[in-house]
Design an enzyme around this catalytic site. Sequence first.
Site, PDB file in Angstrom:
ATOM      1  N   CYS A 183       0.832  -1.198   0.000  1.00 60.08           N
ATOM      2  CA  CYS A 183       0.000   0.000   0.000  1.00 60.08           C
ATOM      3  C   CYS A 183       0.871   1.254   0.000  1.00 60.08           C
ATOM      4  CB  CYS A 183      -0.919  -0.006   1.219  1.00 60.08           C
ATOM      5  SG  CYS A 183      -1.891   1.508   1.404  1.00 60.08           S
ATOM      6  N   ASP A 214      -0.215  -6.070  -0.529  1.00 63.99           N
ATOM      7  CA  ASP A 214      -1.331  -6.306  -1.447  1.00 63.99           C
ATOM      8  C   ASP A 214      -0.971  -7.517  -2.299  1.00 63.99           C
ATOM      9  OD1 ASP A 214      -2.774  -4.008  -0.619  1.00 63.99           O
ATOM     10  OD2 ASP A 214      -1.605  -2.747  -1.983  1.00 63.99           O
TER      11      ASP A 214
END
EC number: 1.7.1.13
Length: 281
Positions: free
Chosen positions: A188, A195
């Site tokens: 992120c 992610d």
Amino acid sequence: MSKYSDAKELAGLTLGKKTDYANQYDPSLLQPVPRSLNRDDLQLGDELPFMGHDIWTLYELSWLNNKGLPQVAVGEVYIPATSANLIESKSFKLYLNSYNQTRFDSWEEVRQRLITDLSHCAGEAVEVAVNSVTHYTQQPIVTMEGECIDEQDIDISSYDFDDRLLEGAAGEEWVTETLHSHLLKSNCLITNQPDWGSVEIRYQGHKIDREKLLRYLVSFREHNEFHEQCVERIFTDLMKYCQPESLTVFARYTRRGGLDINPYRSTEQAKPDHNHRMARQ
């Protein structure tokens, strides 16, 4: 870190900050992020080299009907890649939570509220479907199309993003093929949380060296950008180094906060042929 992680447009985001959870409908909770932040870095102008959408699945969508009985649904949202803004995911989650104790007269009213609010935040009309849970009971769990490139016996020691790993990746043979990898991982832009995603690459052009492609995708492992920005970076880097005649990049990320994001960018069409979820979603 991304070159624009300290941009003033990101300073007011709730992402990475302690926040209260509202349970009464509040569209002001939605927060936009200008797409220009990463597109300026990629040297993309107003004429984009791709079509596409950001496809969101809303797994935690609930409200009260006009008698106070809770309703649950799964939402699907299509945000055009041509919109001025992407929607920041934590603000999206907080916004959806604000429906939880709010009464609505019908499912269609909920859908229309979503369309209005999300379109306003994105800066362009979005498409929204609000489906019952039973709508999904017969839908398949799928994998990416084409050949998986993940089982290569290669040594990797660096996980810093490097687009130059694609240098010389375009061979002599002209092909039409689809490749995919489940090893896409980035972080992120704000919180540095991981992610996790899978990415499908469909192209027509000079055959792409699979080892170079895999090394390039793995180099995202310590890279900080939002999902949508990573996919646009993959698309533009492949265009720069491999110059395919046609190209589609479609990533499907695992969910966080009841949301998954599936960015699709293509020279061929604006939407994928289906939106079936994968095993990790």
